[in-house]
Design an enzyme around this catalytic site. Structure first.
Site, PDB file in Angstrom:
ATOM      1  N   LYS A  11       7.825  25.287  10.521  1.00  0.00           N
ATOM      2  CA  LYS A  11       8.585  25.337   9.336  1.00  0.00           C
ATOM      3  C   LYS A  11      10.153  25.361   9.747  1.00  0.00           C
ATOM      4  O   LYS A  11      10.303  25.847  10.684  1.00  0.00           O
ATOM      5  CB  LYS A  11       8.209  26.541   8.496  1.00  0.00           C
ATOM      6  CG  LYS A  11       8.432  28.009   8.826  1.00  0.00           C
ATOM      7  CD  LYS A  11       9.869  28.447   8.878  1.00  0.00           C
ATOM      8  CE  LYS A  11       9.862  29.651   9.591  1.00  0.00           C
ATOM      9  NZ  LYS A  11      11.412  29.884   9.881  1.00  0.00           N
ATOM     10  N   ILE A  97       8.536  27.433  21.533  1.00  0.00           N
ATOM     11  CA  ILE A  97       8.197  28.744  21.471  1.00  0.00           C
ATOM     12  C   ILE A  97       9.564  29.598  21.339  1.00  0.00           C
ATOM     13  O   ILE A  97      10.582  29.315  21.478  1.00  0.00           O
ATOM     14  CB  ILE A  97       7.608  29.350  22.759  1.00  0.00           C
ATOM     15  CG1 ILE A  97       6.327  28.677  23.048  1.00  0.00           C
ATOM     16  CG2 ILE A  97       7.432  30.792  22.641  1.00  0.00           C
ATOM     17  CD1 ILE A  97       5.763  28.856  24.436  1.00  0.00           C
ATOM     18  N   GLY A  98       9.383  30.821  20.091  1.00  0.00           N
ATOM     19  CA  GLY A  98      10.592  31.518  20.127  1.00  0.00           C
ATOM     20  C   GLY A  98      11.778  30.726  19.576  1.00  0.00           C
ATOM     21  O   GLY A  98      12.942  31.060  19.819  1.00  0.00           O
ATOM     22  N   GLY A 100      12.269  30.334  15.784  1.00  0.00           N
ATOM     23  CA  GLY A 100      12.605  30.469  14.466  1.00  0.00           C
ATOM     24  C   GLY A 100      12.067  29.235  13.666  1.00  0.00           C
ATOM     25  O   GLY A 100      12.419  29.195  12.829  1.00  0.00           O
ATOM     26  N   LEU A 101      10.807  28.661  14.410  1.00  0.00           N
ATOM     27  CA  LEU A 101      10.159  27.733  13.696  1.00  0.00           C
ATOM     28  C   LEU A 101       8.737  28.170  13.153  1.00  0.00           C
ATOM     29  O   LEU A 101       7.922  27.236  12.735  1.00  0.00           O
ATOM     30  CB  LEU A 101      10.119  26.462  14.544  1.00  0.00           C
ATOM     31  CG  LEU A 101      11.375  25.586  15.107  1.00  0.00           C
ATOM     32  CD1 LEU A 101      11.022  24.595  15.849  1.00  0.00           C
ATOM     33  CD2 LEU A 101      12.208  25.213  13.767  1.00  0.00           C
ATOM     34  N   GLY A 103       6.283  29.407  14.687  1.00  0.00           N
ATOM     35  CA  GLY A 103       5.214  28.418  15.822  1.00  0.00           C
ATOM     36  C   GLY A 103       4.050  29.656  15.844  1.00  0.00           C
ATOM     37  O   GLY A 103       2.750  29.462  15.621  1.00  0.00           O
ATOM     38  N   SER A 105       3.815  32.464  13.849  1.00  0.00           N
ATOM     39  CA  SER A 105       3.134  32.755  12.522  1.00  0.00           C
ATOM     40  C   SER A 105       2.140  31.793  12.101  1.00  0.00           C
ATOM     41  O   SER A 105       0.879  31.953  11.844  1.00  0.00           O
ATOM     42  CB  SER A 105       4.157  32.939  11.562  1.00  0.00           C
ATOM     43  OG  SER A 105       4.973  34.036  11.980  1.00  0.00           O
ATOM     44  N   ASP A 138       6.346  35.765   7.844  1.00  0.00           N
ATOM     45  CA  ASP A 138       6.166  34.280   7.527  1.00  0.00           C
ATOM     46  C   ASP A 138       4.850  33.785   7.521  1.00  0.00           C
ATOM     47  O   ASP A 138       4.788  32.704   7.018  1.00  0.00           O
ATOM     48  CB  ASP A 138       6.826  33.781   8.947  1.00  0.00           C
ATOM     49  CG  ASP A 138       8.522  33.704   8.822  1.00  0.00           C
ATOM     50  OD1 ASP A 138       9.078  33.953   7.912  1.00  0.00           O
ATOM     51  OD2 ASP A 138       9.080  33.471   9.577  1.00  0.00           O
TER      52      ASP A 138
HETATM   53  O1  C5P Z   1       7.297  40.799   9.576  1.00  0.00           O
HETATM   54  P1  C5P Z   1       7.538  40.199  11.065  1.00  0.00           P
HETATM   55  O2  C5P Z   1       6.965  40.960  12.210  1.00  0.00           O
HETATM   56  O3  C5P Z   1       7.658  38.926  11.320  1.00  0.00           O
HETATM   57  O4  C5P Z   1       9.201  40.763  11.092  1.00  0.00           O
HETATM   58  C1  C5P Z   1      10.053  40.871  12.294  1.00  0.00           C
HETATM   59  C2  C5P Z   1      10.836  41.927  12.094  1.00  0.00           C
HETATM   60  O5  C5P Z   1      12.397  41.092  11.516  1.00  0.00           O
HETATM   61  C3  C5P Z   1      10.909  43.082  11.411  1.00  0.00           C
HETATM   62  O6  C5P Z   1      10.512  44.177  12.261  1.00  0.00           O
HETATM   63  C4  C5P Z   1      12.270  43.401  11.081  1.00  0.00           C
HETATM   64  O7  C5P Z   1      13.021  43.754  11.893  1.00  0.00           O
HETATM   65  C5  C5P Z   1      12.985  42.021  10.658  1.00  0.00           C
HETATM   66  N1  C5P Z   1      12.544  41.506   9.254  1.00  0.00           N
HETATM   67  C6  C5P Z   1      13.498  42.118   8.093  1.00  0.00           C
HETATM   68  N2  C5P Z   1      13.073  41.715   6.867  1.00  0.00           N
HETATM   69  C7  C5P Z   1      12.493  40.903   6.563  1.00  0.00           C
HETATM   70  C8  C5P Z   1      11.520  40.050   7.587  1.00  0.00           C
HETATM   71  C9  C5P Z   1      11.728  40.516   8.960  1.00  0.00           C
HETATM   72  O8  C5P Z   1      14.185  43.036   8.468  1.00  0.00           O
HETATM   73  N3  C5P Z   1      12.110  40.442   5.388  1.00  0.00           N
END
Ligand code: C5P
Length: 316
Positions: A11, A97-98, A100-101, A103, A105, A138
């Site tokens: 995405k 990888i890593g 922001g796309l 992958g 998730s 995500d």
């Molecule tokens: O939910 P996920 O594990 O993908 O989020 C990774 C990190 O990104 C969270 O631990 C948080 O630090 C940050 N985050 C956030 N607000 C969001 C999504 C992610 O602060 N809405």
């Protein structure tokens, strides 16, 4: 049961607006997410030994319990109450990888879809969405995919009623050595912009409504030209990460690019074109500068689907 294949699309964020901070420590977001036809493929085979094993054609990716595929499989199995269920999962990695796309998730979402079918669990779409939200912000979007507004911490989805996915071509670039930690990017955003965060639900609601009626959504429906894209994390990452600055400068210099932005918390960057041929021509025009600066690049299109059961995709 024969083996089963699931596609896991990447995405991009066409809009990422940080509204404020939530009581749970996450950020309250207003986003537009768009699936791409750049996809990983997961192949599932059932086993009766209670083991969940993952293999991958990219040695850089951990295949242990830290991988979202394994975490998704373990959560699904725990919810099913059948600990004897097992699976051999093979991941063909095409999404950088890593980056922001999403992958990782998307692979996790594909594991929920694939194993729900392989193991005959019969969980509903709503139950899978709840499991996805428990695993990552995500992941619900990656399950459904297409073109969606994503609110809350990213898990509150509102699909856009588009007749078809935007017919845009996408040129993606990423520096292989660059990496941005998502928690770091949100933490830095809070340091830099926390004083301006909204605090009240009524203000969040007003921003959500503004996005529902924004020029971007009119453009995605084919009714207006594409406006400048907004990613609040780009404003945080761009000053700090040299390759992001360099890559954005290269993309901004392209003829025919309708918009240029970073995806998610980066470090991948994208330029949008009116069709795939435009993206491919831009990639060819930039081949020298991209190689000189050490960037990798991919061309793809927007797609209307998320994690999908079906035959393997043609490799991109
Ligand atoms: O939910 P996920 O594990 O993908 O989020 C990774 C990190 O990104 C969270 O631990 C948080 O630090 C940050 N985050 C956030 N607000 C969001 C999504 C992610 O602060 N809405």
């Amino acid at each position: 049961m024969p083996e089963l294949t699931v596609l896991a699309p990447a995405k991009i964020n066409l809009h990422l607006e940080v509204l404020g901070l939530r009581a749970d420590g996450y950020h309250e977001l207003a986003m537009v997410m768009q699936s791409l036809d750049l996809a990983d493929t997961l192949v599932f085979n059932p086993t009766a030994d209670g083991q969940i094993s993952l293999s991958c054609d990219n040695a850089d990716l951990p295949t242990d319990g830290s991988n979202l595929i394994v975490r998704a499989a373990e959560l699904l199995r725990a919810r099913s109450g059948l600990p004897e269920l097992g699976a051999r999962i093979d991941l063909q990695k095409r999404i950088p990888i890593g980056a922001g796309l999403a992958g990782g998730s998307s692979d996790g979402a594909a594991a929920l879809v694939g194993l729900n079918a392989l193991w005959g669990c019969g969980f509903s779409a709503a139950e899978l969405l709840a499991m996805a939200a428990a695993l990552g912000s995500d992941m619900p979007f990656c399950l459904e995919g297409g073109s969606q507004l994503c609110f809350g911490r990213g898990e509150r989805l509102e699909p856009l009623a588009l007749a078809q996915p935007p017919g845009l071509g996408v040129l993606l670039i990423k520096h292989p050595q660059a990496s941005v930690s998502t928690p770091w990017a949100y933490g830095r955003c809070r340091e830099m912009r926390g004083d301006f965060y909204l605090e009240h639900e009524a203000d969040f609601a007003q921003r959500r409504d503004a996005l529902r009626h924004s020029p971007l959504l009119a453009a995605m429906a084919g009714k207006a030209p594409l406006p400048r894209l907004r990613n609040d994390l780009q404003a945080v990452v761009e000053p700090e990460v040299e390759s992001v600055r360099q890559g954005l400068a290269l993309l901004r210099g392209l003829d025919g690019a309708l918009a240029v932005a970073m995806s998610g918390s980066g470090p991948s960057l994208f330029a949008l074109f009116s069709d795939l041929a435009g993206a491919t021509a831009a990639q060819a025009a930039l081949v020298g500068p991209l190689a000189a600066a050490g960037f990798e690049s991919w061309c793809c299109r927007c797609t209307g689907s998320g994690a999908t059961l079906g035959p393997a995709a043609a490799p991109l």
